[in-house]
Design an enzyme around this catalytic site. Structure first.
Site, PDB file in Angstrom:
ATOM      1  N   GLY A 165       0.549   8.875  -0.525  1.00 52.70           N
ATOM      2  CA  GLY A 165       1.170   7.571  -0.443  1.00 52.70           C
ATOM      3  C   GLY A 165       2.439   7.651   0.510  1.00 52.70           C
ATOM      4  O   GLY A 165       2.963   6.400   0.730  1.00 52.70           O
ATOM      5  N   LEU A 203      -6.221  -4.031   3.671  1.00 47.49           N
ATOM      6  CA  LEU A 203      -7.162  -4.930   2.966  1.00 47.49           C
ATOM      7  C   LEU A 203      -6.456  -5.651   1.610  1.00 47.49           C
ATOM      8  O   LEU A 203      -5.727  -4.820   1.068  1.00 47.49           O
ATOM      9  CB  LEU A 203      -8.368  -4.128   2.529  1.00 47.49           C
ATOM     10  N   HIS A 235       0.646   4.076  -5.001  1.00 41.66           N
ATOM     11  CA  HIS A 235      -0.536   4.721  -4.681  1.00 41.66           C
ATOM     12  C   HIS A 235      -1.181   6.105  -5.384  1.00 41.66           C
ATOM     13  O   HIS A 235      -1.704   6.912  -4.569  1.00 41.66           O
ATOM     14  CB  HIS A 235      -0.123   5.059  -3.110  1.00 41.66           C
ATOM     15  N   LYS A 237      -3.009   7.875  -8.729  1.00 41.97           N
ATOM     16  CA  LYS A 237      -3.961   7.616  -9.484  1.00 41.97           C
ATOM     17  C   LYS A 237      -3.383   7.698 -10.876  1.00 41.97           C
ATOM     18  O   LYS A 237      -2.888   8.621 -11.186  1.00 41.97           O
ATOM     19  CB  LYS A 237      -5.389   8.180  -9.159  1.00 41.97           C
ATOM     20  N   ARG A 291     -10.975  19.418  -0.905  1.00 44.08           N
ATOM     21  CA  ARG A 291     -10.910  20.291  -2.141  1.00 44.08           C
ATOM     22  C   ARG A 291     -11.243  19.721  -3.306  1.00 44.08           C
ATOM     23  O   ARG A 291     -11.939  18.626  -3.476  1.00 44.08           O
ATOM     24  CB  ARG A 291      -9.151  20.240  -2.054  1.00 44.08           C
TER      25      ARG A 291
END
Ligand code: ADP
Length: 447
Positions: A165, A203, A235, A237, A291
């Site tokens: 991010g 978006l 950004h 998870k 990866r």
């Protein structure tokens, strides 16, 4: 097959790789910094080598030290895990030059996908849908202005070398473009030593949906369906699920096949993830990770494929042990990233774990390297475990997650477990009704 694999990583992922190796009859070598002498990955491995002091650049990122460790112990392959050297093409080249196998893609693919501008060009040619954006690098502010006008505001300025991010700046209007470009350039130069930036249409309310693929050296590529990773903070998870509650089966089959064909045409080897933003029924490629990913277990739960085992298998030159026709999806899986952080302020909380009780029972998997008495060092990522649950459907999966969270106890440090205990009770989360901004909004309202 390999006889001995060196695992160039630490924490839960080092254990995950060790476990796959053991089940395949392969010996393991752990590397560690002086701060990780008592870490579980060191205790479980067949052999271990200290590669340097705590700072990652002097140990886990020290290529000569890691190659020496492989040579001294006679390892015939190296698995890089995620983070650290996993997406370093030079590392892959050097390993191969020492006649050791890199368990990962070919260096050329790591290189292309590591440069987001080159990556967009390559996958775009291979038929993957892209986010509308500038044609390559922005050479001047005038070029940025012209590109943004053409795409339409809001636009996102992104670093070609970006990751985690960083180097990403939003320009809501034409008044903001100059500053967005210069801040993104400065940030990217500082973080990645490269100030190349490009523009993308911003978006507004997308979901983050990514497709897991794996390929062998004989031209076979299989896609293992999607993961929905829209629940993010800064950004990053936070909770992932497979499959996505937002896709229809037709959309799933279509994007999966588009990706599979594209990866086949690129001649890719090993495991990889193609990340998309998804809005109003359309997919827009953002990047490819060359990866193993943190969230790979949820795909393993719904496909019954051991992705790490298969990575090792294809790196050794074998064919994939399954074809696309063998893949079907069953049930639902979710992963919570448990961090050693304050659940409200997110301040890191390293220190000693005075007691620990792992959750268990049907459909519960806890991938972690912690134990009672373990001291979490302050030098590395704050993620200390991944709670992965599986059940027949999404509703049962949430019920199981709630149950598993209530069993887990980690004392002595702060963790993000309370955040997940709250989250599972939220009706919008329960309905699967969220996008990439939803979690931050929810956190702000809660505060
Ligand atoms: P990084 O490599 O730094 O993680 P990504 O390109 O993967 O960068 O993007 C990370 C996250 O940033 C995405 O999951 C999404 O939340 C957001 N993002 C990236 N590109 C866009 C875009 N064009 N519009 C809106 N959000 C975006």
């Amino acid at each position: 097959m390999f006889k001995k694999v060196l695992i160039a990583n630490r924490g839960e992922i080092a254990l995950r790789i060790h476990r796959a190796c053991k089940e395949m009859g392969i010996a393991t070598v752990a590397v560690h910094s002086t701060a990780d002498e008592n870490a579980m990955h060191v205790r479980l491995a067949d052999e271990s080598v200290c590669v340097g002091p705590p700072a990652p650049k002097d140990s886990y990122l020290d290529i000569p030290a890691i190659i020496s460790a492989a040579e001294i112990t006679g390892a015939d392959a190296i698995h890089p895990g995620y983070g650290f050297l996993s997406e370093n093409a030079r590392f892959a080249d050097i390993i191969e030059a020492h006649n050791i196998t890199f368990i990962g893609p070919r260096a050329e693919h790591i290189r292309v996908m590591g440069d987001k501008i080159a990556a967009k060009e390559a996958v775009g040619k291979a038929g993957i849908p892209l986010v509308p954006g500038s044609k390559g690098e922005l050479k001047s502010i005038d070029e940025a202005r012209a590109a943004a006008e053409k795409i339409g505001y809001p636009v996102l300025v992104k670093a070609a070398s970006g990751g985690g991010g960083r180097g990403m700046k939003l320009a809501p209007t034409a008044n903001d473009i100059e500053e967005a470009v210069s801040t993104a350039k400065t940030e990217s130069k500082a973080a990645f030593g490269d100030d190349a930036v490009y523009l993308e249409k911003y978006l507004t309310l997308p979901r983050h949906i990514e497709i897991q693929i794996i390929a062998d050296a004989h031209g076979n590529v299989v896609q293992l369906g999607e993961r929905d990773c829209s629940l993010q903070r800064r950004h990053q998870k936070v909770l992932e699920e497979a499959l996505s509650p937002a896709l229809t089966n037709d959309e799933r089959v279509k994007i999966g096949e588009t990706v599979r064909k594209a990866i086949e045409s690129l001649g890719y080897l090993g495991a990889g993830t193609i990340e998309f933003l998804y809005e109003n029924g359309e997919f827009y490629f953002i990047e490819m990770n060359t990866r193993l990913q943190v969230e790979h277990p949820i795909t393993e739960q719904v496909t019954n494929i051991d992705i790490v085992r298969e990575q090792i298998n294809v790196a050794a030159g074998n064919k994939l042990s399954f074809t696309q026709d063998d893949i079907s999806f069953h049930g639902h899986s979710m992963e919570c990233r448990i961090n050693a952080e304050h659940p409200k302020t997110f301040a890191p909380s390293p220190g000693k774990i005075t007691s620990f009780h792992a959750p268990g029972g049907p459909g519960v998997r806890f991938d972690s390297a912690i134990y009672t008495g373990y001291s979490i060092p302050p030098y590395y990522d704050s993620m200390i475990g991944k709670l992965v649950v599986w059940a027949d459907n999404r509703e049962l999966c949430i019920a199981r997650l709630r149950r598993a969270l209530s069993e887990m106890a980690i004392a002595g440090i702060e963790t993000t477990i309370p955040l997940f205990i709250d989250l599972v009770e939220n009706p919008q989360f329960q309905a699967g009704d969220y996008n990439i901004h939803w979690l931050e909004k929810w956190l702000a309202e809660k505060a």
